[in-house]
Design a protein around this motif. Sequence first.
Motif, PDB file in Angstrom:
ATOM      1  N   PHE A   1       0.845  -1.076   0.069  1.00  0.00           N
ATOM      2  CA  PHE A   1       0.040  -0.106  -0.007  1.00  0.00           C
ATOM      3  C   PHE A   1       1.056   1.171  -0.045  1.00  0.00           C
ATOM      4  O   PHE A   1       1.850   1.484   0.619  1.00  0.00           O
TER       5      PHE A   1
ATOM      6  N   GLU B   1      -0.836   4.414   0.102  1.00  0.00           N
ATOM      7  CA  GLU B   1      -1.642   5.365   1.069  1.00  0.00           C
ATOM      8  C   GLU B   1      -2.647   4.571   1.639  1.00  0.00           C
ATOM      9  O   GLU B   1      -2.911   3.394   1.725  1.00  0.00           O
ATOM     10  N   PHE B   2      -3.183   5.086   2.639  1.00  0.00           N
ATOM     11  CA  PHE B   2      -4.235   4.983   3.658  1.00  0.00           C
ATOM     12  C   PHE B   2      -5.405   5.672   3.415  1.00  0.00           C
ATOM     13  O   PHE B   2      -5.389   7.090   3.229  1.00  0.00           O
TER      14      PHE B   2
ATOM     15  N   TYR C   1       1.569   6.491   2.716  1.00  0.00           N
ATOM     16  CA  TYR C   1       2.006   5.638   3.772  1.00  0.00           C
ATOM     17  C   TYR C   1       3.188   6.104   4.616  1.00  0.00           C
ATOM     18  O   TYR C   1       3.381   5.923   5.853  1.00  0.00           O
TER      19      TYR C   1
ATOM     20  N   CYS D   1       1.756   8.714   6.870  1.00  0.00           N
ATOM     21  CA  CYS D   1       0.932   8.011   7.933  1.00  0.00           C
ATOM     22  C   CYS D   1       1.882   7.696   9.251  1.00  0.00           C
ATOM     23  O   CYS D   1       1.543   7.976  10.241  1.00  0.00           O
TER      24      CYS D   1
ATOM     25  N   SER E   1      -6.149  -1.097   4.188  1.00  0.00           N
ATOM     26  CA  SER E   1      -5.480   0.406   4.022  1.00  0.00           C
ATOM     27  C   SER E   1      -6.671   1.278   4.615  1.00  0.00           C
ATOM     28  O   SER E   1      -6.445   2.580   4.646  1.00  0.00           O
TER      29      SER E   1
ATOM     30  N   CYS F   1      -3.798   9.003  11.710  1.00  0.00           N
ATOM     31  CA  CYS F   1      -3.016   7.626  11.785  1.00  0.00           C
ATOM     32  C   CYS F   1      -2.797   7.380  13.268  1.00  0.00           C
ATOM     33  O   CYS F   1      -2.014   8.336  13.812  1.00  0.00           O
TER      34      CYS F   1
ATOM     35  N   ILE G   1      -2.818   0.999  12.457  1.00  0.00           N
ATOM     36  CA  ILE G   1      -2.162   0.142  11.624  1.00  0.00           C
ATOM     37  C   ILE G   1      -1.890  -1.370  11.906  1.00  0.00           C
ATOM     38  O   ILE G   1      -1.724  -2.309  11.112  1.00  0.00           O
TER      39      ILE G   1
END
Length: 314
Positions: free
Chosen positions: A8, A10-11, A94, A97, A171, A178, A183
Amino acid sequence: MMNNATVFTEFSLSGLKDITTKNRVILFSLTLLCYSVILLVNVALIMTIILDEKLHKPMYIFLCNLCINSLYGTAAFYPKFLFDILSDTHVISYIGCLLQVFIIYSYASCDFSVLTVMAYDRYVAICRPLEYHSVMTRHRVAFLVGFSRLVPLLCQAIVVTMTSKLTLCGSQIEKLYCDNWSILKLSCNSTTANNIVGFIVIFFYLGHNLFTMCSYVQLVKCALQSREGRKKFLQTCVPHLLCLLNATVALLFDLMYARYGSASVTQSVKNFMAVQFLMIPPILNPVVYGLKLTQVRYSLLNLCRCNKQVKGLN
């Protein structure tokens, strides 16, 4: 489970998924006001301490460090959150975050460290007044400031490094920002080692609180022995206790909810529980100290008067 693993970049942050257009404007205005107040009260106290040589003493240096830490921590949340309120997509990279996790939780850890150092300073000032200047030397103050800043950074660097090595199977982060626990819940693998290190860090900073409480037991005993001791305790220790209680309750609220929170709680309540330690302590700490500490209050008022006089002359 490893078959579902994906790299991933991005979240997605789902804390604002239910926001409406009308609520968006109200929330943006309130958030901007809150962040503006945080900037105003903390910068005002920092500048007052820097500009007034009478405040170049250990207690005020530690207080200045506390305010700088508030600016550091809130900078990782508010600008991004304000942007998300106005945006239809709420994503974070990512790397961004992990950086947000590092800054926000090193800020929270640093708050405990600074408050513990301030408790030690008050213990020496009230219980060992004749030794105060020989104990709280410039070198000792510099060491304590460095300790209160560097140890939290090191602890969170370890936590975030371990988190970055996890293989993720999702994600979607169900918060406004975050956090490490969110996570970990996305991990495809066992997170036992991460949880153990996380709890060690939590108990390490709860140990800071225990040290502070022990210091205050001695402080109360010493303060009751003289009128001067009681006066000094009420002036400098009461605001410190209020700030410590505020920081402890706010952070424990977030940590315990992140791990054991009920899914039946509404999103708005979840959001408040998640951001309160980024909202209440940064405002309350400088306000409490600014109002309660006589010397800070007088210096702040004198600084304001001088600015008005300068403007009048211009």
